[in-house]
Design a protein around this motif. Structure first.
Motif, mmCIF file in Angstrom:
data_model
loop_
_atom_site.group_PDB
_atom_site.id
_atom_site.type_symbol
_atom_site.label_atom_id
_atom_site.label_comp_id
_atom_site.label_asym_id
_atom_site.label_seq_id
_atom_site.Cartn_x
_atom_site.Cartn_y
_atom_site.Cartn_z
ATOM 1 N N SER A 31 0.368 -1.190 -0.086
ATOM 2 C CA SER A 31 0.139 -0.124 -0.397
ATOM 3 C C SER A 31 0.780 1.507 -0.277
ATOM 4 C CB SER A 31 -0.800 -0.062 0.622
ATOM 5 O OG SER A 31 0.015 0.155 2.285
ATOM 6 N N SER A 32 2.080 1.257 0.769
ATOM 7 C CA SER A 32 3.121 2.094 0.440
ATOM 8 C C SER A 32 4.563 1.604 0.004
ATOM 9 C CB SER A 32 2.900 3.433 1.880
ATOM 10 O OG SER A 32 3.814 1.890 2.438
ATOM 11 N N SER A 33 4.800 2.683 -0.643
ATOM 12 C CA SER A 33 6.422 2.146 -1.956
ATOM 13 C C SER A 33 7.399 2.060 0.140
ATOM 14 C CB SER A 33 7.219 3.646 -2.241
ATOM 15 O OG SER A 33 8.472 3.373 -2.719
ATOM 16 N N GLU A 34 8.529 1.354 -0.494
ATOM 17 C CA GLU A 34 9.283 0.822 0.765
ATOM 18 C C GLU A 34 10.686 1.450 -0.039
ATOM 19 O OE1 GLU A 34 9.409 -2.728 2.002
ATOM 20 O OE2 GLU A 34 7.413 -2.915 1.904
ATOM 21 N N GLU A 35 10.817 1.822 -0.860
ATOM 22 C CA GLU A 35 12.091 2.903 -1.669
ATOM 23 C C GLU A 35 11.646 3.995 -1.710
ATOM 24 O OE1 GLU A 35 14.923 1.108 -2.766
ATOM 25 O OE2 GLU A 35 13.883 -0.800 -1.644
ATOM 26 N N VAL A 36 10.731 4.551 -1.833
ATOM 27 C CA VAL A 36 10.590 5.886 -1.736
ATOM 28 C C VAL A 36 9.727 6.684 -0.384
ATOM 29 C CG1 VAL A 36 10.071 7.831 -3.126
ATOM 30 C CG2 VAL A 36 10.242 6.184 -4.305
ATOM 31 N N LYS A 37 10.469 6.214 0.598
ATOM 32 C CA LYS A 37 9.910 6.526 2.146
ATOM 33 C C LYS A 37 9.046 7.712 2.003
ATOM 34 C CE LYS A 37 11.392 2.681 4.048
ATOM 35 N NZ LYS A 37 11.207 1.337 3.943
ATOM 36 N N GLY A 38 8.321 7.687 2.461
ATOM 37 C CA GLY A 38 7.083 9.282 2.855
ATOM 38 C C GLY A 38 5.963 9.538 1.894
ATOM 39 N N ILE A 39 6.382 9.171 0.902
ATOM 40 C CA ILE A 39 5.854 9.731 -0.612
ATOM 41 C C ILE A 39 4.623 9.397 -0.594
ATOM 42 C CG2 ILE A 39 5.396 7.746 -1.994
ATOM 43 C CD1 ILE A 39 6.299 9.345 -4.618
ATOM 44 N N ASP A 40 3.106 10.100 -0.472
ATOM 45 C CA ASP A 40 1.706 10.495 -0.846
ATOM 46 C C ASP A 40 1.492 9.076 -1.770
ATOM 47 O OD1 ASP A 40 -1.062 10.637 -1.358
ATOM 48 O OD2 ASP A 40 -0.251 12.309 0.775
ATOM 49 N N LEU A 41 0.716 8.625 -2.290
ATOM 50 C CA LEU A 41 0.719 7.758 -3.134
ATOM 51 C C LEU A 41 -0.456 7.968 -3.850
ATOM 52 C CD1 LEU A 41 1.852 4.362 -3.227
ATOM 53 C CD2 LEU A 41 3.318 6.305 -4.158
ATOM 54 N N ASP A 42 -1.205 8.717 -2.970
ATOM 55 C CA ASP A 42 -2.568 9.442 -3.021
ATOM 56 C C ASP A 42 -2.674 10.588 -3.534
ATOM 57 O OD1 ASP A 42 -4.607 6.807 -2.332
ATOM 58 O OD2 ASP A 42 -4.030 7.726 0.142
ATOM 59 N N LEU A 43 -1.718 11.298 -3.538
ATOM 60 C CA LEU A 43 -1.610 12.624 -3.375
ATOM 61 C C LEU A 43 -0.665 12.811 -5.241
ATOM 62 C CD1 LEU A 43 -1.528 15.986 -3.467
ATOM 63 C CD2 LEU A 43 0.931 15.416 -2.279
ATOM 64 N N LEU A 44 -0.285 11.844 -5.274
ATOM 65 C CA LEU A 44 0.815 11.560 -6.627
ATOM 66 C C LEU A 44 -0.066 11.508 -7.587
ATOM 67 C CD1 LEU A 44 3.238 11.128 -8.305
ATOM 68 C CD2 LEU A 44 3.635 8.799 -7.619
ATOM 69 N N LEU A 45 -1.060 9.986 -7.679
ATOM 70 C CA LEU A 45 -1.924 9.314 -8.393
ATOM 71 C C LEU A 45 -3.211 10.726 -8.736
ATOM 72 C CD1 LEU A 45 -3.103 7.349 -10.193
ATOM 73 C CD2 LEU A 45 -4.809 6.853 -8.566
ATOM 74 N N CYS A 46 -3.249 11.632 -7.872
ATOM 75 C CA CYS A 46 -4.013 12.757 -8.224
ATOM 76 C C CYS A 46 -4.227 13.999 -8.984
ATOM 77 C CB CYS A 46 -4.260 13.537 -6.363
ATOM 78 S SG CYS A 46 -5.205 15.274 -6.704
ATOM 79 N N CYS A 47 -2.145 13.605 -8.517
ATOM 80 C CA CYS A 47 -1.531 15.103 -9.413
ATOM 81 C C CYS A 47 -1.134 14.872 -10.901
ATOM 82 C CB CYS A 47 0.232 15.170 -8.841
ATOM 83 S SG CYS A 47 -0.157 16.608 -7.809
ATOM 84 N N ILE A 48 -1.230 12.913 -10.846
ATOM 85 C CA ILE A 48 -0.522 12.794 -11.856
ATOM 86 C C ILE A 48 -2.238 12.632 -13.293
ATOM 87 C CG2 ILE A 48 -0.799 10.148 -13.130
ATOM 88 C CD1 ILE A 48 1.205 9.193 -11.215
ATOM 89 N N LEU A 49 -2.809 12.599 -12.510
ATOM 90 C CA LEU A 49 -4.559 13.066 -13.557
ATOM 91 C C LEU A 49 -4.890 14.055 -13.756
ATOM 92 C CD1 LEU A 49 -6.513 9.918 -11.710
ATOM 93 C CD2 LEU A 49 -5.329 9.615 -13.755
ATOM 94 N N MET A 50 -3.703 15.141 -13.407
ATOM 95 C CA MET A 50 -4.052 16.409 -13.328
ATOM 96 C C MET A 50 -4.208 16.684 -15.133
ATOM 97 S SD MET A 50 -2.904 18.649 -10.522
ATOM 98 C CE MET A 50 -3.874 19.107 -9.222
ATOM 99 N N VAL A 51 -4.541 17.683 -15.546
ATOM 100 C CA VAL A 51 -4.656 18.136 -16.931
ATOM 101 C C VAL A 51 -3.343 19.171 -17.097
ATOM 102 C CG1 VAL A 51 -6.019 19.249 -19.256
ATOM 103 C CG2 VAL A 51 -7.406 17.604 -17.545
ATOM 104 N N ASN A 52 -3.193 19.938 -16.248
ATOM 105 C CA ASN A 52 -2.622 21.151 -16.155
ATOM 106 C C ASN A 52 -1.130 20.319 -15.610
ATOM 107 O OD1 ASN A 52 -0.750 23.568 -15.593
ATOM 108 N ND2 ASN A 52 -2.320 24.884 -16.049
ATOM 109 N N HIS A 53 0.060 19.728 -15.986
ATOM 110 C CA HIS A 53 1.167 19.594 -15.287
ATOM 111 C C HIS A 53 1.866 20.581 -14.343
ATOM 112 C CE1 HIS A 53 0.138 16.893 -19.449
ATOM 113 N NE2 HIS A 53 0.649 15.936 -18.283
ATOM 114 N N VAL A 54 1.558 21.811 -15.070
ATOM 115 C CA VAL A 54 2.159 23.078 -14.405
ATOM 116 C C VAL A 54 1.613 22.535 -12.813
ATOM 117 C CG1 VAL A 54 2.719 25.312 -13.919
ATOM 118 C CG2 VAL A 54 3.290 24.293 -15.855
#
Length: 64
Positions: A31-54
């Motif tokens: 459920s969470s990365s063991e290599e990238v400690k502390g990364i919020d995967l839900d936030l990352l996914l939200c950002c990935i899905l944003m249309v505006n990359h900036v």
């Protein structure tokens, strides 16, 4: 060996970590990365899905 792999498909982000059981190796979904400690995967996914990359970069950076 690659200790962790991430798959993003159809708007879903899945993380798998390489585990050793007895003498066999296999990837286990986690459920969470063991290599990238502390990364919020839900936030990352939200950002990935944003249309505006900036906006996505700004949103992710503000959360760090």
């Amino acid at each position: 060996m690659i200790p962790e792999v991430w798959f993003w498909e159809d708007g879903v982000l899945e993380v798998y970590y390489l585990r050793k059981e007895d003498k066999a190796l296999h990837y286990e979904r986690v459920s969470s990365s063991e290599e990238v400690k502390g990364i919020d995967l839900d936030l990352l996914l939200c950002c990935i899905l944003m249309v505006n990359h900036v906006d996505a970069i700004k949103t992710f950076q503000q959360a760090l």
